[in-house]
Design a protein around this motif. Structure first.
Motif, mmCIF file in Angstrom:
data_model
loop_
_atom_site.group_PDB
_atom_site.id
_atom_site.type_symbol
_atom_site.label_atom_id
_atom_site.label_comp_id
_atom_site.label_asym_id
_atom_site.label_seq_id
_atom_site.Cartn_x
_atom_site.Cartn_y
_atom_site.Cartn_z
ATOM 1 N N GLN A 135 0.821 -1.202 0.000
ATOM 2 C CA GLN A 135 0.000 0.000 0.000
ATOM 3 C C GLN A 135 0.860 1.259 0.000
ATOM 4 N N ARG A 136 0.283 2.314 -0.561
ATOM 5 C CA ARG A 136 0.893 3.645 -0.497
ATOM 6 C C ARG A 136 0.097 4.516 0.479
ATOM 7 N N HIS A 137 0.693 5.653 0.852
ATOM 8 C CA HIS A 137 0.048 6.637 1.726
ATOM 9 C C HIS A 137 -0.302 6.039 3.094
ATOM 10 N N ALA A 138 0.598 5.228 3.604
ATOM 11 C CA ALA A 138 0.503 4.727 4.976
ATOM 12 C C ALA A 138 1.585 5.409 5.803
ATOM 13 N N ALA A 139 1.443 5.347 7.121
ATOM 14 C CA ALA A 139 2.400 6.023 8.006
ATOM 15 C C ALA A 139 2.221 5.498 9.426
ATOM 16 N N TRP A 140 3.093 5.965 10.312
ATOM 17 C CA TRP A 140 2.865 5.743 11.748
ATOM 18 C C TRP A 140 3.285 6.985 12.519
ATOM 19 N N LEU A 141 2.583 7.198 13.611
ATOM 20 C CA LEU A 141 2.842 8.316 14.503
ATOM 21 C C LEU A 141 3.466 7.786 15.784
ATOM 22 N N ASP A 142 4.577 8.371 16.191
ATOM 23 C CA ASP A 142 5.196 8.015 17.475
ATOM 24 C C ASP A 142 4.373 8.695 18.570
ATOM 25 N N THR A 143 3.294 8.020 18.973
ATOM 26 C CA THR A 143 2.326 8.661 19.867
ATOM 27 C C THR A 143 2.903 9.025 21.230
ATOM 28 N N PRO A 144 3.699 8.166 21.884
ATOM 29 C CA PRO A 144 4.238 8.593 23.184
ATOM 30 C C PRO A 144 5.098 9.844 23.094
ATOM 31 N N ALA A 145 5.947 9.920 22.058
ATOM 32 C CA ALA A 145 6.819 11.082 21.907
ATOM 33 C C ALA A 145 6.016 12.336 21.589
ATOM 34 N N TYR A 146 5.031 12.211 20.730
ATOM 35 C CA TYR A 146 4.170 13.346 20.363
ATOM 36 C C TYR A 146 3.400 13.863 21.568
ATOM 37 N N LEU A 147 2.814 12.963 22.336
ATOM 38 C CA LEU A 147 2.040 13.382 23.510
ATOM 39 C C LEU A 147 2.931 14.005 24.583
ATOM 40 N N ARG A 148 4.094 13.410 24.791
ATOM 41 C CA ARG A 148 5.008 13.918 25.826
ATOM 42 C C ARG A 148 5.541 15.305 25.451
ATOM 43 N N ALA A 149 5.982 15.474 24.206
ATOM 44 C CA ALA A 149 6.518 16.768 23.780
ATOM 45 C C ALA A 149 5.431 17.843 23.785
ATOM 46 N N SER A 150 4.218 17.463 23.391
ATOM 47 C CA SER A 150 3.111 18.420 23.414
ATOM 48 C C SER A 150 2.787 18.824 24.846
ATOM 49 N N ARG A 151 2.748 17.849 25.745
ATOM 50 C CA ARG A 151 2.503 18.152 27.164
ATOM 51 C C ARG A 151 3.530 19.146 27.697
ATOM 52 N N ASP A 152 4.797 18.897 27.416
ATOM 53 C CA ASP A 152 5.848 19.784 27.918
ATOM 54 C C ASP A 152 5.703 21.192 27.346
ATOM 55 N N PHE A 153 5.310 21.282 26.078
ATOM 56 C CA PHE A 153 5.116 22.597 25.467
ATOM 57 C C PHE A 153 3.951 23.333 26.119
ATOM 58 N N PHE A 154 2.826 22.641 26.290
ATOM 59 C CA PHE A 154 1.667 23.288 26.918
ATOM 60 C C PHE A 154 1.988 23.688 28.359
ATOM 61 N N ALA A 155 2.733 22.837 29.061
ATOM 62 C CA ALA A 155 3.107 23.169 30.439
ATOM 63 C C ALA A 155 3.987 24.417 30.490
ATOM 64 N N SER A 156 4.848 24.579 29.481
ATOM 65 C CA SER A 156 5.709 25.767 29.451
ATOM 66 C C SER A 156 4.904 27.053 29.271
ATOM 67 N N LEU A 157 3.679 26.912 28.763
ATOM 68 C CA LEU A 157 2.784 28.055 28.589
ATOM 69 C C LEU A 157 1.849 28.230 29.786
ATOM 70 N N ASP A 158 2.026 27.403 30.821
ATOM 71 C CA ASP A 158 1.089 27.348 31.958
ATOM 72 C C ASP A 158 -0.312 26.989 31.486
ATOM 73 N N ALA A 159 -0.379 26.102 30.484
ATOM 74 C CA ALA A 159 -1.655 25.697 29.904
ATOM 75 C C ALA A 159 -1.882 24.197 30.061
ATOM 76 N N TRP A 160 -1.177 23.588 31.016
ATOM 77 C CA TRP A 160 -1.339 22.144 31.283
ATOM 78 C C TRP A 160 -1.233 21.927 32.791
ATOM 79 N N VAL A 161 -2.159 21.135 33.329
ATOM 80 C CA VAL A 161 -2.184 20.848 34.756
ATOM 81 C C VAL A 161 -2.469 19.366 34.943
#
Length: 348
Positions: A135-161
């Protein structure tokens, strides 16, 4: 000024937060930050032709186009890569499945996703590598890394608790929503399968399924494509493999793997691989599934400031960017919801 409270930082909640950040709308994400959740366990597979019926995933082109742009944009902001386009090889496991595929392969909706070349797998690594397609147009997302990095970014904005929010903790007085003394214009509940216990959404027909995924070590001779026969196998950049997954409709403990399910998954893995494979870990979580629905979103019929995004099942990596944007545009811009995804039309 609109200010949004998001309960849950899985794939849905994270995508909601990113869309709000892009628009400059203040938000607060509140999450229990548990080590094992459906989104953190998820392999992040994004594949067009799926299932035992060998059909194209619902609205795949639309969801994939948005996911591709969205995850690349997130990666650029955070200086980290999360999204990996990959070849995907589906191997057919029986004569009945091969006969079904001979009929399916000519369908017009299949053509954009079929690779013109055969898979050409290593017969020293894979059992019966000749019966399959790429198949073409398949992919995978590194979900733990994406969620962790996003959490850290939101926390740096005081937008995560970090907090365990109960439904009674959030008060809707008709003019706004209040949690721990803070005021918000809306609250979006994006907690996954635990939403079936929320008193405002108890009428939504959840039919969630527990699933187990294995972490595996095996010598794949440089094979980087995602493989599938009886189970899928995902090679990761660190050299490990993930294999899955199971579907259990009846279960008691959400996060404890069933030994029988692990054994069956291991047997399926050995029917795919000729080379030795050692299981190093097993993780289990519950997919949020709503009966007869691809996903649901919208506001509660009696509480227009209380919103809901849920039921993404095993397609959260693919669908969450589009679904989150669609809900945000509904809440902030009064754009109508897609009728097939509207909570108030389809939730009963």
């Amino acid at each position: 000024m609109q200010t949004i409270l998001i309960i849950g930082q899985g794939l849905a909640g994270t995508a909601l937060a990113w869309h709000l950040w892009e628009r400059g709308v203040p938000f607060l994400v509140v999450d229990r930050d548990e080590p094992v959740t459906c989104s953190k366990v998820a392999a992040g597979l994004i594949t067009p032709i799926t299932g035992m019926r060998l059909t194209v995933s619902w609205r795949y082109t639309m969801f994939y186009r948005e996911a591709l742009i969205f995850y690349r944009r997130c990666g650029q902001r955070l200086g980290q890569r999360f999204f990996f386009p990959r070849g995907y090889v589906r191997l057919l496991k029986s004569e009945a499945e091969m006969a079904k595929w001979q009929k399916r392969r000519c369908d017009p909706d299949m053509q954009p996703f079929l690779h013109p070349q055969p898979p050409k797998l290593d017969a020293e690594v894979i059992h019966s590598p000749e019966n399959g397609f790429q198949q073409r147009h398949a992919a995978w997302l590194d979900t733990p890394a994406y969620l962790r990095a996003s959490r850290d970014f939101f926390a740096s904005l005081d937008a995560w608790v970090k907090a365990d929010v109960q439904p009674a903790d959030v008060r809707d007085d008709g003019t706004g929503v209040e949690w721990q003394g803070r005021r918000f214009s809306h609250v979006i509940w994006a907690q996954g399968w635990s939403a079936e216990k929320h008193p405002l959404f108890s009428w939504v027909p959840f039919q969630s399924a527990r699933g187990t995924i294995l972490t595996v070590q095996a010598e794949m001779q440089g094979e980087r494509r995602i493989l599938n026969r009886s189970c899928w196998l995902l090679p990761r950049p660190d050299g490990s493999l993930r294999a899955g997954s199971t579907y259990e409709w009846k279960f008691e403990d959400a996060n404890i793997p069933d030994p029988a399910q692990v054994a069956q998954l291991e047997a399926n893995l050995h029917s795919l691989l000729k080379v030795p494979a050692a299981i190093t870990a097993a993780q289990t979580a519950v997919r949020p599934i709503i009966k007869n629905q691809q996903a649901l979103m919208g506001t509660h019929p009696s509480h227009p400031r209380v919103a809901f995004l849920n039921g993404l099942g095993s397609k959260g990596s693919l669908r969450s960017p589009w679904l989150a944007r669609h809900l945000i545009e509904h809440l902030l811009d009064a754009k109508p919801l897609d009728p097939e995804l509207d909570l108030q039309r389809n939730g009963v």
